[in-house]
Write a protein that holds these residues in place. Sequence first.
Motif, short mmCIF file in Angstrom:
data_model
loop_
_atom_site.label_atom_id
_atom_site.label_comp_id
_atom_site.label_asym_id
_atom_site.label_seq_id
_atom_site.Cartn_x
_atom_site.Cartn_y
_atom_site.Cartn_z
N LYS A 151 0.83 -1.18 0.00
CA LYS A 151 0.00 0.00 0.00
C LYS A 151 0.87 1.25 0.00
O LYS A 151 1.89 1.31 0.69
N LEU A 152 0.47 2.23 -0.79
CA LEU A 152 1.21 3.48 -0.83
C LEU A 152 1.16 4.19 0.52
O LEU A 152 2.16 4.69 1.02
N TRP A 153 -0.03 4.22 1.11
CA TRP A 153 -0.23 4.83 2.43
C TRP A 153 -0.52 3.71 3.41
O TRP A 153 -1.55 3.05 3.33
N GLY A 154 0.38 3.47 4.34
CA GLY A 154 0.27 2.34 5.25
C GLY A 154 -0.74 2.54 6.37
O GLY A 154 -1.41 3.58 6.47
N ASN A 155 -0.84 1.54 7.25
CA ASN A 155 -1.82 1.56 8.32
C ASN A 155 -1.67 2.75 9.27
O ASN A 155 -2.69 3.31 9.71
N PRO A 156 -0.45 3.17 9.65
CA PRO A 156 -0.36 4.36 10.51
C PRO A 156 -0.99 5.59 9.90
O PRO A 156 -1.67 6.36 10.58
N VAL A 157 -0.77 5.79 8.60
CA VAL A 157 -1.36 6.94 7.92
C VAL A 157 -2.88 6.80 7.86
O VAL A 157 -3.62 7.78 8.10
N THR A 161 -5.64 9.18 9.48
CA THR A 161 -6.67 9.74 8.60
C THR A 161 -8.06 9.56 9.19
O THR A 161 -8.91 10.46 9.11
N ARG A 162 -8.30 8.41 9.82
CA ARG A 162 -9.61 8.17 10.43
C ARG A 162 -9.90 9.20 11.53
O ARG A 162 -11.03 9.66 11.68
N PHE A 167 -12.34 22.47 7.77
CA PHE A 167 -12.68 21.05 7.88
C PHE A 167 -13.00 20.39 6.54
O PHE A 167 -12.79 19.19 6.38
N VAL A 168 -13.52 21.14 5.57
CA VAL A 168 -13.78 20.54 4.25
C VAL A 168 -12.47 20.13 3.57
O VAL A 168 -12.37 18.99 3.07
N PRO A 169 -11.44 20.99 3.52
CA PRO A 169 -10.16 20.52 2.95
C PRO A 169 -9.58 19.32 3.69
O PRO A 169 -8.99 18.42 3.07
N LEU A 170 -9.74 19.30 5.03
CA LEU A 170 -9.25 18.14 5.78
C LEU A 170 -9.97 16.86 5.34
O LEU A 170 -9.35 15.81 5.18
N ALA A 171 -11.29 16.95 5.16
CA ALA A 171 -12.05 15.79 4.71
C ALA A 171 -11.59 15.35 3.32
O ALA A 171 -11.48 14.15 3.03
N CYS A 172 -11.31 16.31 2.44
CA CYS A 172 -10.84 15.98 1.08
C CYS A 172 -9.50 15.27 1.11
O CYS A 172 -9.28 14.29 0.38
N VAL A 173 -8.59 15.74 1.94
CA VAL A 173 -7.28 15.11 2.06
C VAL A 173 -7.42 13.69 2.61
O VAL A 173 -6.73 12.76 2.16
N CYS A 174 -8.32 13.52 3.57
CA CYS A 174 -8.53 12.18 4.14
C CYS A 174 -8.96 11.18 3.07
O CYS A 174 -8.53 10.02 3.07
N LEU A 175 -9.79 11.62 2.13
CA LEU A 175 -10.24 10.72 1.07
C LEU A 175 -9.08 10.26 0.20
O LEU A 175 -9.08 9.13 -0.31
N ILE A 176 -8.10 11.11 0.00
CA ILE A 176 -6.92 10.74 -0.79
C ILE A 176 -6.20 9.56 -0.14
O ILE A 176 -5.81 8.59 -0.81
N PHE A 177 -6.04 9.61 1.17
CA PHE A 177 -5.36 8.52 1.88
C PHE A 177 -6.22 7.27 1.97
O PHE A 177 -5.73 6.15 1.82
N VAL A 178 -7.51 7.45 2.23
CA VAL A 178 -8.41 6.30 2.37
C VAL A 178 -8.44 5.48 1.09
O VAL A 178 -8.42 4.24 1.12
N PHE A 179 -8.49 6.16 -0.06
CA PHE A 179 -8.60 5.45 -1.33
C PHE A 179 -7.25 5.15 -1.97
O PHE A 179 -7.20 4.68 -3.11
N GLN A 180 -6.16 5.46 -1.27
CA GLN A 180 -4.82 5.14 -1.77
C GLN A 180 -4.54 5.79 -3.13
O GLN A 180 -3.97 5.17 -4.04
#
Length: 467
Positions: free
Chosen positions: A172-178, A182-183, A336-349
């Motif tokens: 995975k590009l973004w591992g479990n710690p990331v 993100t969660r 908070f909207v940009p934070l949510a957008c960034v989280c989606l990048i990590f969640v979906f790898q």
Amino acid sequence: MEGDGIEVDDVEARRKDEPQDSDTLNGGGGEGEKMPLTLPQSSTLEEGLATVEGDDATQNEVDLSSTTQFCIRIGQAAFLYGSPGTNVERFLEHIMKQYGFYGMFRSTQSELFCSVAESETETPQTTMVPIVCALDMYKLALLADLANKVLSEEVTQKASLIELDKIAKTRKLWGNPVINATRVVAGAAIANLLGGSWWDILISGCGSCVCSLTVMILPKIGNHGAFAQYIQFVAAFVTASFANLVKLGLADLNVLICTTSAIITLTPGFKVSVGVAEIVSDRIVSGLAKLAKGFIVLLWLVVGAWLGISFIDAVANVPSNENKTVPLPMAWHALFVPLACVCLIFVFQVGTRDAPWALLIEGVTYGSNYGFSKLKDKNLGVFLSTVVLVVIANGWAKLMNRPASLVLVPSLVLQVSGSIGFQGLFHVIEGQAELGTAQFEQMLIIALMIVVGLLAGNTVLPPGTTL
């Protein structure tokens, strides 16, 4: 933002007894982690290729049998990494035609049907193979690069099979710690978007940690991860219990907002929307399967959360909310909207090459949704912003020769209504039938608006032939 339980897909539970060699969507191969998920291998094809040398090998690479197996391998990988069924079918049929054969492919939630022949005038041979539908945008991007080489005939079938195995073994590009970090951020961001107070935002982030720990630990309990199939139920139960316990000291805490935000990555809003879209597109079997699976996951989450809250209410004197939650000013959405957008990048790898574009398109989608909603109502905003999203995504895909899914999926998830459906069912179980029914109906209406927007956007600018 909904994550559809990406980290806890029941793929592992269904295949836990199989020997595995490559990295799974859950990532990591370290001690104590689950053995990884592998793509099905075509030993017959590879052994056949290995026994042929010289010019005969080239001939063997383009016969009907090996080409069919080659398409099956690509198709299974594409579904595993998140390519839409229509894109996969169209791409595989193009590959068969490129090699001089006839092929028609149709997929459901768990099978791929292949009808192939030397030419359209001959009676086709039909084969059914299993597929696993999941999401990993990074591996999908790697697969798309390989697919472009196949289309341009830069690589042979044998070389492509080797590359497929390398992609399957990629970590995975973004591992479990990331992902776990993100969660936490996602829980806090969604609490703000749902109208939570500062305390709701803080406890939602802590609740996300509790949810993440449950998701990580539960599959390791019992023989062969016997409890993995109950992840959604147990995670919701533990998270809701935690939020209700905290309420003992914070009387004004909104437990429902905290619980919904903390388990947001498990809610199946995107799966419900995809199911509705496939039904509308006359893919009845696959659409109903996705829709049913989404509702079952949603029901597990709701029942788990309700039992968690009820359990704490039964053993402790939890104060009731005397005042309505006071949300933060709208200006805080700018954070908070940009934070949510960034989280989606990590969640979906999403890979670093595509992440800036995905973030930009997420911002455009949210901005257009907000702007169009002001014209009349939220439903109009969802429809028009989805049209804008699809047109931009398809245009980007054609310009960059990349799969539209890489930027389309994160933005669509930002649109969908899994949190509304969760709260609706929760209120129904609590006896507030009128409020709960209205919220659940709103979830379905938003899903339909997204589907109509997808169809309209693809009509304005049709998608390309990439995965």
